[in-house]
Scaffold this active site. Structure first.
Site, PDB file in Angstrom:
ATOM      1  N   ASP A  13       0.815  -1.214   0.000  1.00  0.00           N
ATOM      2  CA  ASP A  13       0.000   0.000   0.000  1.00  0.00           C
ATOM      3  C   ASP A  13       0.851   1.267   0.000  1.00  0.00           C
ATOM      4  O   ASP A  13       0.378   2.344   0.351  1.00  0.00           O
ATOM      5  CB  ASP A  13      -0.953   0.010   1.201  1.00  0.00           C
ATOM      6  CG  ASP A  13      -0.200  -0.018   2.528  1.00  0.00           C
ATOM      7  OD1 ASP A  13       1.051  -0.004   2.518  1.00  0.00           O
ATOM      8  OD2 ASP A  13      -0.855  -0.053   3.582  1.00  0.00           O
ATOM      9  N   CYS A  19       4.931  -0.016   2.753  1.00  0.00           N
ATOM     10  CA  CYS A  19       5.526  -1.310   3.091  1.00  0.00           C
ATOM     11  C   CYS A  19       6.914  -1.177   3.702  1.00  0.00           C
ATOM     12  O   CYS A  19       7.264  -1.915   4.612  1.00  0.00           O
ATOM     13  CB  CYS A  19       5.549  -2.220   1.879  1.00  0.00           C
ATOM     14  SG  CYS A  19       6.334  -1.489   0.448  1.00  0.00           S
ATOM     15  N   HIS A  59       8.439  -2.780  -3.857  1.00  0.00           N
ATOM     16  CA  HIS A  59       7.907  -3.427  -2.652  1.00  0.00           C
ATOM     17  C   HIS A  59       8.968  -4.001  -1.717  1.00  0.00           C
ATOM     18  O   HIS A  59       9.976  -4.542  -2.166  1.00  0.00           O
ATOM     19  CB  HIS A  59       6.950  -4.549  -3.055  1.00  0.00           C
ATOM     20  CG  HIS A  59       6.187  -5.082  -1.899  1.00  0.00           C
ATOM     21  ND1 HIS A  59       5.235  -4.337  -1.233  1.00  0.00           N
ATOM     22  CD2 HIS A  59       6.270  -6.260  -1.240  1.00  0.00           C
ATOM     23  CE1 HIS A  59       4.751  -5.053  -0.226  1.00  0.00           C
ATOM     24  NE2 HIS A  59       5.364  -6.214  -0.210  1.00  0.00           N
TER      25      HIS A  59
END
EC number: 3.4.19.12
Lengths: 262, 151
Positions: free
Chosen positions: A78, A81, A255
């Site tokens: 989101d 992270c 990510h």
């Protein structure tokens, strides 16, 4: 025209924003419903499964990771992270070994006044600082990993922690603005960069954020980069370079997750 | 009390006790509904809006302060400004993309006062007519493009 039946024709009289934002909301909800904010410990097989159909570059890199790491913990994608992965891994480390916890608590305690002196509004800072210290006190009292995981999976509490870590990054970058201004893209001041890329929730993190957070808290971190670069091993990077971090994060473009050494 | 109400309660206290120049929160509006505030705003002395009075409406979702508040001008006097549409919508990045939970009602008001104060010429945004015709009632549902920080 009938011939253009399937083709998108822009109508300047129409408002597309509603539809676009509704679509974004749907995607956000999908992400939220599929994953915990911070997952359980998962075996490396879980990562292997994700890349079952991928090409050899990734398969070799996963093999490399598997030889050095036992488990991973996934975080929700989101945009927060990095903060959640770092925050969780750091506090979990103190549950296992509290030797450096008093120093960490001291740094966290003092950070409030530093942020206020940089011009952040006092009462919002106090609010976030308080909940951050509450979590550190729970760690001091040796809460269980499950309790820590519950805190990070409670959206409200978890977001409070993310906000405070973002503020710490912003505070450090602004304090060291003279140095960091050289690494900021576009014609922006360090303060503008912090207002736009650090303080708002959901803004992704780059090297500069990692350097700031690890420096201000004095907690080194290792990042394993798993990308398309043609190599059989993941690229490792320690922050700061000459440190021996006990926290390891896995980076895949866009990510961060947590890794646990063998 | 929810965490949103607790936070707003604190903000209200701070804002009524120690209000910045030209910002007055309408406490009557708040006492009726904690999640909707009306704030009176006075044009700064020496600015193009000197002596003018405006009203801002704030609406807070249960996710405040993680969600930004919905902020717009209401009432009979909407400032004529290159970033303010005639329906009261404001093009200001901290109201959407650059919102941070460390900001507050006070910091939003201060940004808006400063936006008005730095204005050189009273005029509407160039796309006012088309925007007002097609936009959503909620300015947060507009995807803003922030391009000009100089006015």
């Amino acid at each position: 025209m009938a011939a253009e039946g399937d083709k998108f024709v822009y109508d300047p009289e129409r408002n597309y924003d509603d539809a676009t934002l509704a679509q974004i909301r749907v995607m956000e909800n999908e992400i939220a419903s599929q994953n915990n904010i911070v997952s359980e410990r998962l075996s490396m097989q879980n990562l292997k499964d994700e890349y079952a159909d991928a090409d050899d570059v990734f398969k070799l890199k996963i093999k490399d990771l598997e030889s050095r790491y036992h488990y991973m913990r996934r975080t929700r994608g989101d945009g927060n992270c990095f903060y959640r992965a770092f925050g969780f891994a750091c506090l979990e480390m103190f549950l296992a070994d509290s030797k450096n916890l008093p120093r960490f608590k001291d740094v966290a305690q003092k950070s409030r006044d530093e942020l206020v002196s940089l011009g952040f509004p006092q009462f919002t800072i106090e609010d976030f600082h308080e909940s951050f210290m509450d979590v550190i006190e729970k760690i001091e009292k040796q809460c269980s990993v499950t309790e820590l995981s519950d805190i990070f999976n409670n959206q409200g509490l978890s977001d409070y922690i993310v906000v405070y870590l973002r503020l710490l990054v912003s505070g450090y970058l602004q304090k060291e603005a003279e140095f960091f201004v050289n690494f900021i893209e576009g014609e922006r001041t360090v303060k503008e960069f912090c207002n736009q890329e650090v303080e708002p929730m959901g803004k992704e993190s780059d090297h500069i954020h990692i350097i700031a957070l690890t420096s201000t808290l004095g907690i080194p971190v290792r990042v394993e980069y798993m990308d398309r670069v043609d190599s059989s091993k993941c690229t490792q990077h320690n922050f700061p370079e000459d440190s021996q971090p006990s926290i390891v994060l896995l980076y895949r473009p866009g990510h961060y997750d947590i890794l646990y050494s063998r | 009390m929810t965490s949103m109400e607790k936070r707003l309660q604190k903000e209200l206290q701070a804002l009524t006790k120690d209000p910045p120049a030209g910002v007055i929160v309408n406490t009557e509006s708040v006492s009726q509904n904690m999640s909707e505030w009306i704030v009176d705003l006075y044009g700064a002395p020496g600015s193009l809006y000197d002596g003018e009075k405006f009203q801002l409406s704030f609406k807070f979702s249960p996710r405040y302060p993680f969600d930004s508040p919905q902020v717009m001008f209401i009432g009979p006097n909407i400032p004529v400004h290159p970033h303010v549409y005639s329906n009261g919508h404001i093009c200001l990045s901290i109201l959407t993309d650059d919102w941070s939970p460390a900001l507050s009602v006070t910091s939003v008001c201060l940004s808006i006062v400063s936006m008005l104060s730095s204005c050189q010429e009273k005029k509407r945004p160039p796309d006012n007519a088309i925007y007002v015709k097609t936009c959503s009632k909620n300015p947060k549902k507009t995807r803003w493009f922030y391009h000009d920080d100089t006015v």
